[in-house]
Scaffold this motif. Structure first.
Motif, PDB file in Angstrom:
ATOM      1  N   HIS A  50       2.509   6.725  -3.096  1.00  0.00           N
ATOM      2  CA  HIS A  50       3.268   6.709  -4.349  1.00  0.00           C
ATOM      3  C   HIS A  50       4.074   5.416  -4.413  1.00  0.00           C
ATOM      4  O   HIS A  50       4.454   4.867  -3.380  1.00  0.00           O
ATOM      5  N   ASN A  51       4.348   4.980  -5.613  1.00  0.00           N
ATOM      6  CA  ASN A  51       5.202   3.806  -5.841  1.00  0.00           C
ATOM      7  C   ASN A  51       4.695   2.560  -5.119  1.00  0.00           C
ATOM      8  O   ASN A  51       5.467   1.822  -4.510  1.00  0.00           O
ATOM      9  N   VAL A  52       3.399   2.334  -5.203  1.00  0.00           N
ATOM     10  CA  VAL A  52       2.811   1.137  -4.597  1.00  0.00           C
ATOM     11  C   VAL A  52       3.188  -0.059  -5.477  1.00  0.00           C
ATOM     12  O   VAL A  52       2.941  -0.035  -6.680  1.00  0.00           O
ATOM     13  N   PRO A  53       3.816  -1.086  -4.908  1.00  0.00           N
ATOM     14  CA  PRO A  53       4.133  -2.266  -5.712  1.00  0.00           C
ATOM     15  C   PRO A  53       2.856  -2.857  -6.317  1.00  0.00           C
ATOM     16  O   PRO A  53       1.843  -2.993  -5.617  1.00  0.00           O
ATOM     17  N   LYS A  54       2.896  -3.178  -7.595  1.00  0.00           N
ATOM     18  CA  LYS A  54       1.690  -3.682  -8.281  1.00  0.00           C
ATOM     19  C   LYS A  54       1.020  -4.835  -7.542  1.00  0.00           C
ATOM     20  O   LYS A  54      -0.202  -4.861  -7.418  1.00  0.00           O
ATOM     21  N   PRO A  55       1.782  -5.794  -7.006  1.00  0.00           N
ATOM     22  CA  PRO A  55       1.118  -6.901  -6.299  1.00  0.00           C
ATOM     23  C   PRO A  55       0.395  -6.459  -5.021  1.00  0.00           C
ATOM     24  O   PRO A  55      -0.420  -7.204  -4.485  1.00  0.00           O
ATOM     25  N   ARG A  56       0.667  -5.239  -4.529  1.00  0.00           N
ATOM     26  CA  ARG A  56       0.054  -4.773  -3.280  1.00  0.00           C
ATOM     27  C   ARG A  56      -1.043  -3.730  -3.524  1.00  0.00           C
ATOM     28  O   ARG A  56      -1.606  -3.181  -2.578  1.00  0.00           O
TER      29      ARG A  56
END
Length: 183
Positions: free
Chosen positions: A133-139
């Motif tokens: 959950h809440n994976v940073p978009k750049p990652r």
């Protein structure tokens, strides 16, 4: 304060360990640790609602579980939802066993006068098992790459269901599928 309640479908230990392996690799890479931090357990959510009297569901879930045997699950693909939560998940291969199980559970809940949200309706429900959950978009690309290393498909069995309050996750009760014995 509780954010809500969910009825969750749990996996056999071997399949659960495959999902936990993904959680741990994603956590070690510092992509996301939220599922570990909220003390969740690998699962497929069958029903969720923000408001509920848990005691109303206990006998429903117990009776339902006793009438259904464990069934096979296969996670065959990786997915994400197009929303702000940046959730990454394993998607089970759709099977009549899984779809009917969830639909029959929601029917049993409705018969007790409990509202079932539209997104849990038979033609709307999307089964999935969260892995981040809440994976940073750049990652996001890196997280997908990590999950590709799981060597899908992975198979096992759905073995029990339980009611949790969240977040953090606190299991209120669970019942083994097909267990007709009274405690």
């Amino acid at each position: 304060m509780s954010e809500g309640f969910a009825i969750e479908l749990y996996l056999d230990p071997a399949l659960e360990n495959q999902v936990l392996k993904a959680w741990n690799v994603i956590a070690r890479r510092q992509i996301s640790t939220s599922l570990i931090e909220m003390e969740s357990r690998p699962h497929i959510t069958l029903f969720s609602t923000p408001f509920l009297e848990p005691s109303k569901l206990e006998s429903i879930v117990k009776t339902f579980a006793s009438k259904h045997d464990p069934f096979q699950l296969t996670f065959s693909s990786i997915g994400t939802f197009s929303n702000d939560n940046n959730i990454l998940f394993l998607s089970p291969t759709p099977s009549l066993s899984l779809l009917h199980f969830q639909s029959q559970l929601c029917d049993a809940i409705r018969r007790e006068g409990i509202d079932v949200p539209d997104h849990y309706a038979f033609n709307s429900w999307i089964p999935y098992c969260s892995v981040a959950h809440n994976v940073p978009k750049p990652r996001m690309a890196e997280a997908f790459s990590v999950l590709r290393d799981l060597k899908l498909p992975v198979s096992g069995y759905a073995i029990d269901i339980g009611l949790v309050e969240f977040s953090p996750v606190r299991e209120l009760f669970s019942f083994v599928l097909g267990n007709n014995a009274d405690p």
